[in-house]
Design a protein around this motif. Structure first.
Motif, PDB file in Angstrom:
ATOM      1  N   GLY A 100     -50.572  37.090 -33.514  1.00 38.12           N
ATOM      2  CA  GLY A 100     -50.957  36.871 -32.657  1.00 38.12           C
ATOM      3  C   GLY A 100     -51.596  35.160 -33.159  1.00 38.12           C
ATOM      4  N   LYS A 117     -49.991  42.814 -35.806  1.00 36.38           N
ATOM      5  CA  LYS A 117     -50.878  41.505 -34.796  1.00 36.38           C
ATOM      6  C   LYS A 117     -51.469  40.524 -35.008  1.00 36.38           C
ATOM      7  CE  LYS A 117     -52.564  44.704 -30.784  1.00 36.38           C
ATOM      8  NZ  LYS A 117     -53.186  45.585 -30.218  1.00 36.38           N
ATOM      9  N   VAL A 165     -53.773  36.368 -21.905  1.00 40.05           N
ATOM     10  CA  VAL A 165     -53.315  34.917 -22.405  1.00 40.05           C
ATOM     11  C   VAL A 165     -54.325  33.766 -21.500  1.00 40.05           C
ATOM     12  CG1 VAL A 165     -52.113  34.614 -19.826  1.00 40.05           C
ATOM     13  CG2 VAL A 165     -51.487  33.385 -21.702  1.00 40.05           C
ATOM     14  N   PRO A 166     -54.475  32.333 -22.164  1.00 41.22           N
ATOM     15  CA  PRO A 166     -55.552  31.687 -21.208  1.00 41.22           C
ATOM     16  C   PRO A 166     -54.480  30.352 -20.042  1.00 41.22           C
ATOM     17  CG  PRO A 166     -55.197  31.033 -23.901  1.00 41.22           C
ATOM     18  CD  PRO A 166     -54.397  32.859 -23.280  1.00 41.22           C
ATOM     19  N   SER A 180     -54.515  37.246 -28.049  1.00 42.44           N
ATOM     20  CA  SER A 180     -53.420  36.270 -27.773  1.00 42.44           C
ATOM     21  C   SER A 180     -52.143  37.457 -27.295  1.00 42.44           C
ATOM     22  CB  SER A 180     -53.004  35.063 -28.502  1.00 42.44           C
ATOM     23  OG  SER A 180     -53.368  35.805 -29.667  1.00 42.44           O
ATOM     24  N   LEU A 181     -52.097  39.103 -27.860  1.00 38.67           N
ATOM     25  CA  LEU A 181     -50.859  39.538 -26.933  1.00 38.67           C
ATOM     26  C   LEU A 181     -51.901  40.026 -25.832  1.00 38.67           C
ATOM     27  CD1 LEU A 181     -48.070  40.663 -28.521  1.00 38.67           C
ATOM     28  CD2 LEU A 181     -49.485  42.599 -29.392  1.00 38.67           C
ATOM     29  N   ASP A 182     -52.517  40.374 -25.559  1.00 31.89           N
ATOM     30  CA  ASP A 182     -53.078  41.165 -24.262  1.00 31.89           C
ATOM     31  C   ASP A 182     -53.643  39.925 -23.357  1.00 31.89           C
ATOM     32  OD1 ASP A 182     -52.126  43.022 -25.776  1.00 31.89           O
ATOM     33  OD2 ASP A 182     -53.880  43.907 -27.268  1.00 31.89           O
ATOM     34  N   VAL A 199     -59.399  33.346 -28.557  1.00 36.51           N
ATOM     35  CA  VAL A 199     -58.583  33.475 -28.894  1.00 36.51           C
ATOM     36  C   VAL A 199     -57.754  33.247 -30.281  1.00 36.51           C
ATOM     37  CG1 VAL A 199     -56.912  34.399 -27.025  1.00 36.51           C
ATOM     38  CG2 VAL A 199     -57.343  31.976 -27.303  1.00 36.51           C
ATOM     39  N   TYR A 200     -59.250  31.551 -30.315  1.00 34.31           N
ATOM     40  CA  TYR A 200     -58.920  30.913 -31.971  1.00 34.31           C
ATOM     41  C   TYR A 200     -59.621  31.760 -32.756  1.00 34.31           C
ATOM     42  CZ  TYR A 200     -56.274  26.997 -30.135  1.00 34.31           C
ATOM     43  OH  TYR A 200     -55.609  26.034 -29.600  1.00 34.31           O
ATOM     44  N   GLN A 212     -59.148  30.356 -37.668  1.00 32.86           N
ATOM     45  CA  GLN A 212     -58.197  30.082 -39.379  1.00 32.86           C
ATOM     46  C   GLN A 212     -58.223  29.313 -40.257  1.00 32.86           C
ATOM     47  OE1 GLN A 212     -54.993  30.284 -36.286  1.00 32.86           O
ATOM     48  NE2 GLN A 212     -53.854  30.333 -38.299  1.00 32.86           N
ATOM     49  N   PRO A 250     -57.208  35.874 -32.878  1.00 35.99           N
ATOM     50  CA  PRO A 250     -55.935  35.406 -32.266  1.00 35.99           C
ATOM     51  C   PRO A 250     -54.828  36.789 -32.458  1.00 35.99           C
ATOM     52  CG  PRO A 250     -56.445  34.441 -34.777  1.00 35.99           C
ATOM     53  CD  PRO A 250     -57.489  35.496 -34.462  1.00 35.99           C
ATOM     54  N   ASN A 251     -55.313  38.126 -32.730  1.00 36.22           N
ATOM     55  CA  ASN A 251     -54.800  39.306 -32.109  1.00 36.22           C
ATOM     56  C   ASN A 251     -55.271  39.355 -30.316  1.00 36.22           C
ATOM     57  OD1 ASN A 251     -57.479  39.342 -32.697  1.00 36.22           O
ATOM     58  ND2 ASN A 251     -57.681  42.122 -32.949  1.00 36.22           N
ATOM     59  N   MET A 266     -48.167  33.005 -31.869  1.00 36.52           N
ATOM     60  CA  MET A 266     -48.380  33.003 -30.162  1.00 36.52           C
ATOM     61  C   MET A 266     -49.071  31.921 -29.703  1.00 36.52           C
ATOM     62  SD  MET A 266     -47.936  36.513 -29.246  1.00 36.52           S
ATOM     63  CE  MET A 266     -48.363  36.568 -28.180  1.00 36.52           C
ATOM     64  N   ARG A 287     -52.845  39.863 -19.844  1.00 34.36           N
ATOM     65  CA  ARG A 287     -51.300  40.145 -19.224  1.00 34.36           C
ATOM     66  C   ARG A 287     -50.209  40.104 -18.520  1.00 34.36           C
ATOM     67  NH1 ARG A 287     -49.252  35.818 -23.216  1.00 34.36           N
ATOM     68  NH2 ARG A 287     -50.003  34.990 -24.668  1.00 34.36           N
ATOM     69  N   LYS A 347     -60.124  29.143 -25.154  1.00 37.57           N
ATOM     70  CA  LYS A 347     -59.317  28.757 -26.661  1.00 37.57           C
ATOM     71  C   LYS A 347     -60.217  29.030 -27.336  1.00 37.57           C
ATOM     72  CE  LYS A 347     -55.571  26.950 -26.368  1.00 37.57           C
ATOM     73  NZ  LYS A 347     -54.622  27.002 -26.349  1.00 37.57           N
TER      74      LYS A 347
END
Lengths: 294, 458
Positions: free
Chosen positions: B142, B138, A234-235, A230-232, A223-224, A288, A227-228, B145, A144, A220
């Motif tokens: 995540g 976090k 980006v797709p 996705s903060l650093d 990040v699926y 998830q 999920p943590n 987002m 990101r 994807k």
């Protein structure tokens, strides 16, 4: 004289009965589903459809399942159903060394067809004929901070030309279609071919590359699953740069197998997009929900 | 005879109606106190939200509709208040006779308070550390987002390469003040009104008077309408709190708890500062006319409506009751509410520190100075903006600090329904403090105080 005549009639009748029995026996030995196209006759004769796949495990498309002790996945289900439609078993060949090696073998007629999330591009089409059954968007999973430095306050709809012209470090699976795509799409980028997708992911997490390049479902999925991240990271999805996923058939077999394969794709499978695949196989892509899937 | 009796009947009816309205009005006004908020409003709102979660969405929608109703007189009020304020500032500064230099005092106070609250917000954010997340936090962020912050690109778009460096300038210049007002472009209305006020100050008193009287009438009507509409403020806050059960993700509130607490602490500290200033800058004689500290009611009104401008009538009325110069109070209030919104400055500084912590940026002294300057600049650039529209203003600061804008905005917007309330309350209560410091006592009040002193001496 009469006895002689009777004996002759009995002999004739016996001959007829014997002939009928022989004909019936022949009919029993030669089944009544003999086909006119020689290629299918050969497949039916051998009793299996030989399918080549890449020498990797790429869940959910093709992977060895320890529970069932056989190959499973979306692509395997597709060819298994196709073999069933022909009326034979499925035999999978995973002995090729690389993606491009697999395509060479397909062209040489080592298999009836080849599957395994294979992209379509001109070089491959010189070895074998493609039959498209999925369309995936090209995607990057990018750091990101690197992207925000490039993008600044530019809206997404104006960002594509800047990203494409940038000199970011892009990682991808070496000797894969994405190496070719990276050369075409990112002329100024530093391109790094890596051993496999796991190595690409590790390189990104260790800041050895700024982005990794593959299709939307693979990007994807990372990040699926975590999920943590996705903060650093980006797709970045290229809506109009499509990876056409195809099954390949050799030039020799294509005139015979091609029409049936196309009919199967059109009428039974449909050409699915990455979003449709991710929705249909949510348990694979979304960690998830995976706990509630089983 | 018949006509007379019917007139009497209608008069009676009117009297009965006005009596009832007055009693309802009084009861609703009482609900705007801190005590009522804690005893009635908060428990009722929480109960409604918990017992009828399926009604949360409707309640939230009703709350937002009521806010829209309250905001209805905002644009004419902004227009009139800014014209009158600009005219007053320029005419007051022209008159050399006055020993009390209001303009200089106002700007000095504004600058001092801006610097003070910015430093306070920075220290608070450094202490509270918003944006430093636990692994669970976090993960929650995540998950929130996922898919939302993806960047979708199209290769067929062409970068025209044209970037207008003066777009921000164009955005604040008025096109047609009536047109801008009808489009709710508050920033353009403010600059247009400033120009109009400046023009009026250049005219002679006789020539300016008719238009000034007209604008003063618009101002009075807008103020009166706003004052009456504010009676529904308790209902608004009930709807918003109960409705927040549907709109705010509880997981996100837990994850961003530090940010929420930081902003709430900031607004409570602002209330404390305002109370202190009220006591320090008013005499006993002045306070005699008011029941309690008006900072409380201003704070509560800002908290319940989420609009600092809605507190304008209460601030002006409090200043009038204190015996302060109304003209000066109006100038100070409109300037501090519309242009240098302290709540926005505090919020932006906290939000920038949140973003820096989120992306694990090392906070060097140089970085902190950058944060301070960018927080003040972006806070002031949010002039005239209310509610969620304030949040994207920190985009400029994030870009300057090379931080990703998208994910930070997504996270801030997720908890903004909560944070918008203390932000408005902070702006309102500090505006009240600025008015208290800057506005001069009226001549009557000065005479009264002199008489009291003389009596005491005697």
């Amino acid at each position: 004289m009469k006895i002689k005549e009777k004996l002759r009639r009995v002999l004739h009748a016996s001959t007829y009965i014997a002939l009928i029995l022989i004909i019936n026996l022949v009919l029993l030995v030669e089944p009544n589903y003999a086909v006119e196209i020689e290629y299918y006759q050969n497949v039916l004769d051998r009793g299996y459809l030989k399918v080549g796949i890449p020498p990797y495990n790429t869940p959910p498309y093709y992977y060895y399942d320890n529970k069932t002790n056989r190959m499973e996945g979306i692509d395997i289900d597709i060819v298994r159903q196709f073999a069933k439609n022909i009326g034979v078993e499925l035999l999978i060949d995973k002995d090729s060394k690389t993606y491009n090696g697999l395509l060479k073998r397909t062209g040489n007629g080592d298999f009836d067809l080849t599957i395994g999330k294979l992209s379509t591009f001109y070089k491959r089409m010189q070895d074998a004929h493609p039959h498209q059954y999925m369309t995936f968007r090209h995607a990057l999973l990018a750091n990101r901070k690197v992207i925000s430095k490039l993008q600044r306050q530019l809206p997404n709809d104006k960002f594509a030309p800047i990203l494409i012209e940038s000199d970011i470090k892009i990682g991808f699976i070496g000797d894969s279609s994405y190496g070719e795509f990276a050369n075409q799409l990112f002329p100024n980028a530093v391109k790094i071919g890596l051993k496999d997708w796991e190595s690409c992911k590790t390189a990104l997490l260790n800041n050895e590359v700024d982005a990794i390049y593959r299709d939307a479902t693979e990007v994807k999925k990372i990040v699926y699953e975590q999920p943590n991240l996705s903060l650093d990271f980006v797709p970045i999805l290229f809506d109009d740069k499509i990876d056409h996923i195809s099954m390949y058939v050799s030039a020799k077999v294509n005139p015979d197998l091609g029409p049936m394969l196309d009919f199967y794709i059109r009428e039974e499978l449909g050409v699915k997009t990455d979003n449709q695949i991710m929705e249909e196989y949510e348990c694979f892509f979304n960690k998830q929900t995976s706990q509630t899937c089983n | 005879m018949n006509i007379n009796s019917s007139n009497v009947g209608s008069l009676k009816k009117q009297t009965t109606f006005s009596f009832n309205y007055a009693s309802i009005r009084n009861s609703l006004k009482k609900l705007r106190s801190l005590k009522s908020f804690i005893i009635y409003i908060l428990p009722i709102s929480l109960l409604l939200g918990l017992v009828f979660p399926e009604a949360s969405e409707s309640l939230n929608s009703l709350g937002l509709s009521l806010i829209q109703l309250i905001s209805f007189p905002a644009i004419p009020l902004v227009l009139a208040a800014v014209v009158l304020s600009t005219h007053s500032i320029l005419t007051i500064s022209k008159s050399q006779k006055s020993k009390y230099n209001f303009t200089r005092r106002l700007f000095l106070t504004l600058i001092t308070i801006v610097i003070f609250v910015s430093l306070f917000a920075l220290l608070l954010a450094l202490y509270q550390k918003p944006g430093i997340l636990s692994p669970d936090g976090k993960l929650s962020i995540g998950r929130y987002m996922l898919d939302v912050t993806d960047i979708n690109l199209s290769l067929f778009t062409v970068n025209d390469g044209i970037s207008d460096n003066f777009k921000w300038f164009k955005d604040i210049l008025p096109v047609n003040i009536i047109g801008d007002a009808s489009k709710n472009e508050t920033l353009k209305v403010i600059t247009g009104s400033c120009l109009l006020g400046w023009g009026l100050s250049l005219l002679s008193g006789e020539k300016a008077e008719p238009l000034l009287t007209f604008i003063r009438s618009i101002y009075d009507v807008a103020l009166k309408v706003l004052d009456e509409l504010l009676l529904i403020a308790p209902l608004v806050i009930i709807c918003l709190i109960a409705g927040s059960f549907a709109t705010i993700s509880s997981e996100m509130i837990v994850a961003l708890l530090n940010l929420t607490i930081c902003m709430l602490l900031g607004s409570i500290a602002a209330l404390g500062i305002s109370r202190l200033i009220y006591k320090r800058f008013t005499s006993l004689r002045e306070r005699k006319n008011l029941q309690g500290n008006p900072a409380d009611s201003v704070f509560l009104l800002g908290l319940s409506t989420g609009s600092s401008l809605a507190c304008y009538p209460t601030i002006i009325r409090s200043m009038e009751n204190l015996g302060r110069n109304t003209n000066q109070s109006e100038v100070a209030a409109s300037l501090s509410l519309l242009v240098s919104s302290m709540g926005n400055i505090i919020y932006n500084i906290i939000a920038i520190i949140f973003a820096l912590n989120l992306f694990e940026v090392v906070l060097t002294p140089y970085k902190l100075v950058e944060v301070l300057i960018l927080g003040i600049v972006t806070g002031i650039s949010a002039a005239g903006l209310t509610g969620v529209s304030v949040v994207p203003t920190i985009g400029l600061a994030l870009t300057a600090l090379a931080l990703p804008v998208g994910p930070v905005l997504v996270l801030l917007l997720a908890v903004d329904p909560i944070l918008t309330l203390p932000r408005a309350a902070t702006t309102a209560v500090l505006s009240m403090a600025i008015c208290t410091i800057c506005s001069e006592k009226t001549e009557d009040m000065k005479t009264d105080e002199n008489n009291v002193m003389l009596n005491q001496e005697a």
